[in-house]
Enzyme design. Structure first.
Site, short mmCIF file in Angstrom:
data_model
loop_
_atom_site.label_atom_id
_atom_site.label_comp_id
_atom_site.label_asym_id
_atom_site.label_seq_id
_atom_site.Cartn_x
_atom_site.Cartn_y
_atom_site.Cartn_z
N LYS A 179 25.09 7.43 9.46
CA LYS A 179 24.50 7.04 8.18
C LYS A 179 24.91 8.03 7.08
O LYS A 179 24.70 9.24 7.23
CB LYS A 179 22.96 7.02 8.26
CG LYS A 179 22.29 6.54 6.97
CD LYS A 179 20.79 6.67 7.02
CE LYS A 179 20.28 7.91 6.35
NZ LYS A 179 20.50 7.99 4.89
N LEU A 239 15.98 8.03 9.01
CA LEU A 239 16.50 9.23 8.38
C LEU A 239 16.25 9.08 6.89
O LEU A 239 16.41 7.98 6.33
CB LEU A 239 18.01 9.38 8.63
CG LEU A 239 18.46 9.75 10.05
CD1 LEU A 239 19.99 9.81 10.11
CD2 LEU A 239 17.88 11.09 10.48
N ASP A 240 15.84 10.15 6.23
CA ASP A 240 15.55 10.10 4.81
C ASP A 240 16.76 9.57 4.02
O ASP A 240 17.90 9.67 4.46
CB ASP A 240 15.20 11.49 4.26
CG ASP A 240 13.90 12.03 4.84
OD1 ASP A 240 13.10 11.22 5.33
OD2 ASP A 240 13.72 13.26 4.81
N TYR A 241 16.47 9.05 2.83
CA TYR A 241 17.50 8.53 1.93
C TYR A 241 18.61 9.54 1.70
O TYR A 241 19.80 9.21 1.71
CB TYR A 241 16.83 8.16 0.60
CG TYR A 241 17.75 7.59 -0.45
CD1 TYR A 241 18.21 6.27 -0.35
CD2 TYR A 241 18.12 8.34 -1.56
CE1 TYR A 241 19.04 5.73 -1.33
CE2 TYR A 241 18.95 7.81 -2.53
CZ TYR A 241 19.40 6.51 -2.42
OH TYR A 241 20.23 5.98 -3.38
N THR A 287 19.35 12.10 3.66
CA THR A 287 19.78 12.72 4.92
C THR A 287 20.86 11.85 5.56
O THR A 287 20.74 10.63 5.61
CB THR A 287 18.61 12.86 5.89
OG1 THR A 287 17.61 13.70 5.31
CG2 THR A 287 19.05 13.47 7.22
#
Length: 243
Positions: A68, A102-104, A106
């Site tokens: 990602k 996963l954070d935006y 990250t």
């Protein structure tokens, strides 16, 4: 993972969810050989479903490992129109979703699947698989502050812990550090909260490893299928811990 019967019928492609509800109410649907007429019934992958005595074709489970990029939402859709992890899988027949988040901001390894039972197994609180991250911090953390991570740091009512933490390199001129951190927990924004607590905010964050799975051979936005052996190993190791 259990799902409503009408949703499973609709996902098989034979009809819409609304028409599936009518089929159920009119007694044309069986679950494990028994007629079901209630709309609230939930089923799992193990249940046999028939519509007018014909078994429905269930969606085959698929498993992917995605690298990602930053600036991507870990969701199947986004009401703000931002890019999501499913956008990298255009043309895929199966409807997949991310295992965890996963954070935006990250980047890194995230597993994608349409297997709800597999997802729930990997996200079970007792399944303490190593999750390895590389952090770029603002400022150079003191070793004693990083050691606090192993004992646990309190943040908004949570105790946030790391299994392992190590400074990999420092840049005295830019006053930044590269740090490897391994977690078992998976609290919301956990690493960012931990570093904020010691006064060294995260500048960049990437998940490098999930158990034995790594990003080897992938660039941001690329993905590959998990091998049957990898899926089997993940399930076996989770079952040993969860049961």
């Amino acid at each position: 993972m259990s799902e409503r019967l009408q949703k499973v019928i609709a996902k098989s492609g034979i009809t819409s969810r609304r028409k599936a509800e009518k089929l159920i109410e009119s007694g044309q649907v069986k679950v494990n050989g028994k007629v079901v007429t209630e709309l609230g019934v939930k089923v799992t992958n193990q249940d046999e479903i028939e519509v007018n005595d014909v078994p429905i074709e269930k969606e085959q489970p698929v498993y992917y490992l995605l690298y990602k990029p930053r600036g991507v939402i870990s969701s199947a859709s986004d009401d703000k129109g931002r890019k999501t992890v499913t956008d990298f899988f255009e043309g895929l027949e199966e409807r997949i979703f991310p295992v965890g988040r996963l954070d935006y901001d990250t980047s890194g390894l995230i597993i994608m699947t349409n297997d709800g039972d597999f997802m729930n197994l990997l996200l079970h609180p007792r399944y303490r698989m190593d999750k390895e991250y590389i952090v770029k911090s603002k400022g150079i953390p003191a070793k004693e502050d990083l050691e606090k991570f192993k004992k646990g740091i309190r943040s908004d009512g949570d105790t946030l812990k790391a299994k392992h933490v190590k400074i990999m390199s420092i840049d005295k001129k830019k006053q930044t550090a590269i740090i490897k951190i391994i977690l078992h927990q998976g609290k919301n924004r956990q690493i960012r909260r931990m570093f904020e607590a010691i006064g060294n905010p995260v500048m960049k964050l990437r998940r490098e490893r999930f158990g034995f799975l790594t990003l080897e051979g992938l660039q941001p936005g690329e993905y590959r299928k998990l091998t049957p052996h990898e899926v089997d190993q993940l399930i076996k190791s989770a079952n040993k811990i969860v049961k």
